[in-house]
Design a protein around this motif. Structure first.
Motif, short mmCIF file in Angstrom:
data_model
loop_
_atom_site.label_atom_id
_atom_site.label_comp_id
_atom_site.label_asym_id
_atom_site.label_seq_id
_atom_site.Cartn_x
_atom_site.Cartn_y
_atom_site.Cartn_z
N ASN A 206 -63.07 -41.78 51.14
CA ASN A 206 -63.14 -43.37 51.14
C ASN A 206 -64.38 -44.14 51.34
O ASN A 206 -64.47 -44.83 52.30
CB ASN A 206 -61.92 -43.89 51.84
CG ASN A 206 -60.62 -43.06 51.73
OD1 ASN A 206 -60.01 -42.55 52.63
ND2 ASN A 206 -59.89 -43.12 50.53
N TRP A 210 -66.15 -45.29 46.20
CA TRP A 210 -64.48 -45.09 46.04
C TRP A 210 -63.88 -46.38 45.73
O TRP A 210 -63.07 -46.71 45.00
CB TRP A 210 -63.85 -44.12 46.92
CG TRP A 210 -62.52 -43.72 46.96
CD1 TRP A 210 -61.96 -42.52 46.29
CD2 TRP A 210 -61.22 -44.47 47.26
NE1 TRP A 210 -60.63 -42.57 46.13
CE2 TRP A 210 -60.42 -43.64 46.80
CE3 TRP A 210 -61.31 -45.79 47.80
CZ2 TRP A 210 -58.92 -44.04 47.06
CZ3 TRP A 210 -59.83 -46.23 48.18
CH2 TRP A 210 -58.77 -45.29 47.50
N THR A 213 -64.52 -49.46 42.64
CA THR A 213 -63.65 -49.50 41.46
C THR A 213 -62.06 -49.91 41.58
O THR A 213 -61.49 -49.95 40.48
CB THR A 213 -63.88 -48.45 40.52
OG1 THR A 213 -63.33 -47.09 41.32
CG2 THR A 213 -65.11 -47.93 40.18
N ARG A 214 -61.72 -49.80 42.81
CA ARG A 214 -60.30 -49.74 42.96
C ARG A 214 -60.11 -51.25 43.95
O ARG A 214 -58.92 -51.69 43.44
CB ARG A 214 -59.80 -48.91 44.07
CG ARG A 214 -60.02 -47.54 43.33
CD ARG A 214 -59.83 -46.32 44.28
NE ARG A 214 -59.34 -44.99 43.68
CZ ARG A 214 -60.46 -44.01 43.27
NH1 ARG A 214 -61.66 -44.46 43.48
NH2 ARG A 214 -60.25 -42.95 42.71
N TYR A 216 -59.28 -55.13 44.64
CA TYR A 216 -59.18 -56.40 44.01
C TYR A 216 -58.23 -57.24 44.73
O TYR A 216 -57.68 -56.92 46.01
CB TYR A 216 -58.30 -56.20 42.61
CG TYR A 216 -56.95 -56.28 42.87
CD1 TYR A 216 -56.35 -54.80 43.01
CD2 TYR A 216 -56.05 -57.26 42.73
CE1 TYR A 216 -54.95 -54.77 43.11
CE2 TYR A 216 -54.77 -56.88 42.85
CZ TYR A 216 -54.11 -55.87 42.93
OH TYR A 216 -52.90 -55.69 43.26
N GLU A 237 -48.62 -50.64 46.71
CA GLU A 237 -49.26 -50.69 45.07
C GLU A 237 -50.39 -49.57 45.47
O GLU A 237 -50.46 -48.91 44.26
CB GLU A 237 -49.98 -52.07 44.86
CG GLU A 237 -50.44 -52.03 43.42
CD GLU A 237 -51.06 -53.20 42.82
OE1 GLU A 237 -50.25 -54.01 43.47
OE2 GLU A 237 -51.98 -53.20 42.05
N ASP A 238 -50.88 -49.34 46.39
CA ASP A 238 -51.89 -48.16 46.29
C ASP A 238 -51.38 -46.79 45.97
O ASP A 238 -51.92 -46.07 45.00
CB ASP A 238 -53.08 -48.46 47.67
CG ASP A 238 -52.01 -48.42 48.69
OD1 ASP A 238 -51.13 -48.48 48.90
OD2 ASP A 238 -52.91 -48.56 49.85
N SER A 241 -50.09 -46.45 42.62
CA SER A 241 -50.83 -46.52 41.46
C SER A 241 -51.80 -45.18 41.35
O SER A 241 -52.55 -45.00 41.02
CB SER A 241 -51.95 -47.76 41.39
OG SER A 241 -52.74 -47.64 42.67
N GLY A 242 -51.44 -44.44 42.51
CA GLY A 242 -52.32 -43.05 42.55
C GLY A 242 -53.63 -43.41 43.32
O GLY A 242 -54.29 -42.99 42.99
N TYR A 243 -53.37 -44.52 44.02
CA TYR A 243 -54.82 -45.04 44.60
C TYR A 243 -55.71 -45.45 43.63
O TYR A 243 -57.15 -45.33 43.95
CB TYR A 243 -55.25 -44.11 45.56
CG TYR A 243 -54.21 -43.86 46.85
CD1 TYR A 243 -54.31 -44.70 47.88
CD2 TYR A 243 -53.45 -42.90 46.83
CE1 TYR A 243 -53.42 -44.66 48.92
CE2 TYR A 243 -52.63 -42.57 47.92
CZ TYR A 243 -52.56 -43.66 48.91
OH TYR A 243 -51.79 -43.38 49.89
N GLU A 244 -55.41 -45.97 42.46
CA GLU A 244 -56.48 -46.29 41.48
C GLU A 244 -56.64 -48.04 41.67
O GLU A 244 -57.44 -48.68 41.29
CB GLU A 244 -55.79 -46.10 39.96
CG GLU A 244 -56.09 -44.87 39.67
CD GLU A 244 -57.24 -44.26 39.99
OE1 GLU A 244 -58.44 -44.66 39.53
OE2 GLU A 244 -57.38 -43.03 40.60
N ARG A 245 -55.45 -48.55 42.18
CA ARG A 245 -55.68 -50.02 42.61
C ARG A 245 -55.39 -50.42 43.95
O ARG A 245 -54.46 -49.83 44.33
CB ARG A 245 -54.77 -50.89 41.84
CG ARG A 245 -55.27 -51.12 40.43
CD ARG A 245 -54.14 -51.81 39.41
NE ARG A 245 -53.51 -53.12 39.92
CZ ARG A 245 -54.15 -54.22 39.62
NH1 ARG A 245 -55.51 -54.21 38.96
NH2 ARG A 245 -53.94 -55.42 39.89
#
Ligand code: SF4
Length: 289
Positions: A206, A210, A213-214, A216, A237-238, A241-245
């Motif tokens: 992390n 890393w 881009t994730r 917001y 949500e993390d 979202s597969g830790y994409e957001r």
């Protein structure tokens, strides 16, 4: 009125170069000034870990307690004298592992204190073991083949435990930290701020790259902080979202009476102001034996 310098001690923090703790300390001192805090009626309580030094690095009253016990100590201080501004600080291992029971109980009681968790998803002071928020599969000293279990979701846990202010911020964004800390300090009741903290020495997953881009800001996307169900969804949500957001910001906020507001011993004066010289301690203790 106190300034940032007033909250800054002479001692230099002893953290690794690039550690997110420096930013947290800077943001906290600025937020204290923004809410008009004074050094003489502010107390910082910390547990054990790299963040355990927090109590030494803010020039207020301070108490570095046992591992995982920052919240019960802070609770005792607040109940004895609710006029004090009480801030508890610690790491993810301290608060979500060793002190997890205290975390849940403090959320549901709505004690009027601010809890800032340095969440670097690793045990840093002991040189890099898995913590309760380490991501599944992450390789650490204690899990060389990867973490097997799911991480704790502290914000979701706080929301279901009836915390009245739940937020998350990130050490790579100092203005955001100052804003969230300021709102947390101004909240009447228990305020949790989970800080995604960079630990360049031991968390090599992390990293700032890393997060870049994730992360917001959910408050810029019209999130309703009074909507508890939506806040819960956002808190997960993390992982979904597969830790994409990875959302940061104020997730949930509601006004409710605090625990200390209902304390009968505080009806006429603060607990510490009661005269206890006439109490026969032997007789009192005998009732419990
Ligand atoms: Fe910071 Fe990690 Fe170093 Fe601890 S081990 S001081 S959390 S960089």
């Amino acid at each position: 009125m106190a300034t940032v310098n007033d909250f800054t001690p002479k001692e230099q923090p002893q953290w690794c170069p690039g550690c997110g703790n420096f930013g947290i300390m800077l943001a906290l001192r600025n937020a204290l000034v923004k809410v008009g805090a004074e050094t003489h009626n502010t107390v910082v309580v910390s547990g054990v870990g790299c963040s355990g030094k927090d109590a030494h690095y803010v020039r207020t009253y301070g108490y570095e307690g046992l591992h995982g016990r920052a919240l019960p100590l802070a609770t005792g201080i607040k109940l004895a004298n609710s006029r004090l501004r009480v801030i508890a600080m610690g790491g993810d291992g301290d608060g979500y592992g060793i002190g997890l029971n205290h975390f849940v109980q403090t959320c549901r009681r709505n004690i009027g204190l601010t809890y800032i968790v340095h969440d670097n998803a690793i045990y840093g002071l002991t040189t890099g073991q898995t913590s309760p928020t380490s991501m599944k599969g992450m390789k650490t000293k204690s899990t060389p083949h990867g973490v097997l279990e799911e991480p704790i979701h502290p914000l979701a846990l706080a929301i279901t435990s009836d915390a009245t202010f739940v937020a998350r911020t990130y050490t790579g964004n100092i203005p955001h930290m100052i804003e969230v800390f300021t709102q947390a300090l101004a909240h009447k009741g228990f305020a949790l701020v989970d800080v995604l903290q960079i630990c360049p020495s031991w968390n090599k997953v992390n990293t700032p790259e890393w997060f870049k881009t994730r992360i917001y800001d959910l408050n810029k996307e019209g999130h309703d902080v009074a909507d508890k169900i939506k806040a819960y969804e956002k808190a997960l949500e993390d992982v979904h979202s597969g830790y994409e957001r990875v959302p940061i910001g104020i997730f949930y906020k509601v006004d409710k009476p605090t625990y200390e507001d209902g304390l009968p011993q505080r009806k006429e004066k603060e607990v510490f102001e009661h005269d206890i010289s006439a109490i026969n301690m032997e007789k009192t203790l005998a009732k419990f034996i």
